[in-house]
Design a protein around this motif. Sequence first.
Motif, mmCIF file in Angstrom:
data_model
loop_
_atom_site.group_PDB
_atom_site.id
_atom_site.type_symbol
_atom_site.label_atom_id
_atom_site.label_comp_id
_atom_site.label_asym_id
_atom_site.label_seq_id
_atom_site.Cartn_x
_atom_site.Cartn_y
_atom_site.Cartn_z
ATOM 1 N N ARG A 1 0.851 -1.189 0.000
ATOM 2 C CA ARG A 1 0.000 0.000 0.000
ATOM 3 C C ARG A 1 0.889 1.242 0.000
ATOM 4 N N THR A 2 0.470 2.230 -0.757
ATOM 5 C CA THR A 2 1.241 3.470 -0.844
ATOM 6 C C THR A 2 0.727 4.481 0.187
ATOM 7 N N HIS A 3 1.487 5.551 0.347
ATOM 8 C CA HIS A 3 1.051 6.648 1.230
ATOM 9 C C HIS A 3 -0.305 7.187 0.774
ATOM 10 N N LEU B 1 -10.851 -6.501 2.522
ATOM 11 C CA LEU B 1 -9.766 -7.470 2.546
ATOM 12 C C LEU B 1 -8.460 -6.756 2.859
ATOM 13 N N THR B 2 -7.437 -7.532 3.185
ATOM 14 C CA THR B 2 -6.096 -6.967 3.324
ATOM 15 C C THR B 2 -5.721 -6.232 2.040
ATOM 16 N N GLU B 3 -6.117 -6.803 0.903
ATOM 17 C CA GLU B 3 -5.743 -6.235 -0.391
ATOM 18 C C GLU B 3 -6.562 -5.016 -0.791
ATOM 19 N N SER B 4 -7.682 -4.781 -0.103
ATOM 20 C CA SER B 4 -8.606 -3.733 -0.574
ATOM 21 C C SER B 4 -8.433 -2.397 0.108
ATOM 22 N N GLY B 5 -7.668 -2.327 1.161
ATOM 23 C CA GLY B 5 -7.327 -1.014 1.676
ATOM 24 C C GLY B 5 -7.735 -0.537 3.049
ATOM 25 N N ILE C 1 -7.033 0.232 -3.074
ATOM 26 C CA ILE C 1 -6.608 -1.171 -3.193
ATOM 27 C C ILE C 1 -5.099 -1.237 -3.380
ATOM 28 N N MET C 2 -4.546 -2.364 -2.991
ATOM 29 C CA MET C 2 -3.091 -2.536 -3.031
ATOM 30 C C MET C 2 -2.543 -2.320 -4.438
ATOM 31 N N LYS C 3 -1.271 -1.968 -4.524
ATOM 32 C CA LYS C 3 -0.618 -1.854 -5.825
ATOM 33 C C LYS C 3 -0.176 -3.223 -6.335
ATOM 34 N N GLY C 4 -0.204 -4.223 -5.448
ATOM 35 C CA GLY C 4 0.166 -5.581 -5.838
ATOM 36 C C GLY C 4 0.783 -6.323 -4.673
ATOM 37 N N TYR C 5 1.117 -7.583 -4.908
ATOM 38 C CA TYR C 5 1.814 -8.379 -3.911
ATOM 39 C C TYR C 5 3.320 -8.196 -4.078
ATOM 40 N N TRP C 6 4.004 -8.050 -2.968
ATOM 41 C CA TRP C 6 5.453 -7.856 -2.977
ATOM 42 C C TRP C 6 6.135 -9.035 -3.684
#
Length: 527
Positions: free
Chosen positions: A183-185, A315-319, A379-384
């Motif tokens: 997640r970004t700033h 979700l964890t991925e949704s923010g 939402i996340m930018k992706g999985y590390w």
Amino acid sequence: MIVGDLLTRNARKFPANIAIRQDGISVTYEALNDRVNALADSLLHQGLMPGDRVGVLLPNTRHFIEIYFAAAKTGAIFCPFNPMFKEKELIDVIEYTTPRFLFFGKSSTDLIDSVGDRVGARVCLICLGKPVLRKARKVPFLDYEEFLAHGSASEPRVNVKDDDTMSIFLTSGPTGQPMGAMRTHRHIITAAYSTVLEEKIYYDERILMTTPFYHVSFEGNLGRSFLFPNTTVIGGEQFDPESTLGLLSRECVTVATFIPIMINALIRCLDISKFDLARLRLIIYAGGPMPLELLRTAIQVFHPLGVRFLQHYGLTESGPSMTVLPPEDHITDGSDDHTPRLASAGRPVLDCEIRIVDERGRDVAPGKVGEIIGRSETIMKGYWNLPRMTADKIKGGWLYTGDLGKFDKDGYLYLVNRKGDMIIRGGKNIYPREIEEILYTFPGIIEATVIGVPDDLWGESVKALVVMREGITISKADIINFCGNRLADYKKPQSIEFLKELPKSAHGKILRRALREKYWKGSGRTL
């Protein structure tokens, strides 16, 4: 705006406001900002570079918040880990995220020692508190307070951009491997604005945080506290319902966030009325669906005290939030207009679009079940370091949640189940949550879950696992008949198992996979 600006601004404009309360200790925004800046300066002098990962293996503590903001101000990427990890789990997440620094508590000293050979000199280890060493240390580590004392309280001079990655919160992939949602700033700040608007958060709130800080809900909770100069009250390491009610009373908490299992424990306390909850106005719940009967009971207990409820789904991925069910929809008056909404997850939050799609990605009509997908600025930018997994999860800018749901005619979202939890019996789709809602209305059942187990004739059969209230004895046949009188015959459980407790994650979610393994092992079929 970047995440660190929230703290810097509050320290300048509201220096004497209390930022954190824990165990009777108060920390003002000015004092917190000075400590964060000193920690950030020490990290930079130790060689921290923007983009380096900062790992945290700590319980819920005010120091966790210090490290979070120090990472934000230095351009580092904050990576929290579960402090209950065992050796292999910790090695897996360290090798996956490759942190440059790792902060840990003194209770984790032996664990850190045991992974020392695998960690080596790659990670600078910093211990919170003076550990009692029972044996010679394999790896050297620094003392947190001594490390912080060498830093300057001046603002760090680091160019951090709003689209830089701020955090990596871990979730698990289908095979149990760690997957980190980036997640970004900008994601975090956007989510904070959305949260306070949806929840109508004001100045001078006192907000209780009880859920694990290594979970993505930490950022949501922190956003609602720090976007305004509110006070964050940190609960104990272990959740205890009576202690929590006492904390709500003593600290004059106005807003509290719980997961459903915590609310279940709170309403089972013998005498809530002995606690002064006059300031508490809002209970936020998230982290999993709330059984309808449990929610009704909670409303009956807390509404007379002036406490209202609000639900988030995400979700964890949704923010993390995608939908919200506000207090005005938490009505149990029995009217046709409102009762169904109580079972819903609400409607999309301000910055989120949601669709329900079929296997081909086509929208389905209201009332039809499909996969929930969402698109927003949070939402996340992706999985590390997992581009293939990212491509499977985010398609055309839409996050595919893996959750099944449906819309009603008014745009309210109803969660049906996880895709992988659906039971297929004789070609018919069975959603465990529908059966669980019935089980929770059976007198004496305090917890229940439903899984599919192998069946040579039907492919799968329905099995219910239940926890009964102490002192109550009931037959399995009675429960099956109870469900059979309220559900189509093919949906009712074919078998019942009584358990003392259901296995749960640290977030309080029932571990269906762990329950299914016992029955599917050796079947030659996937869970």
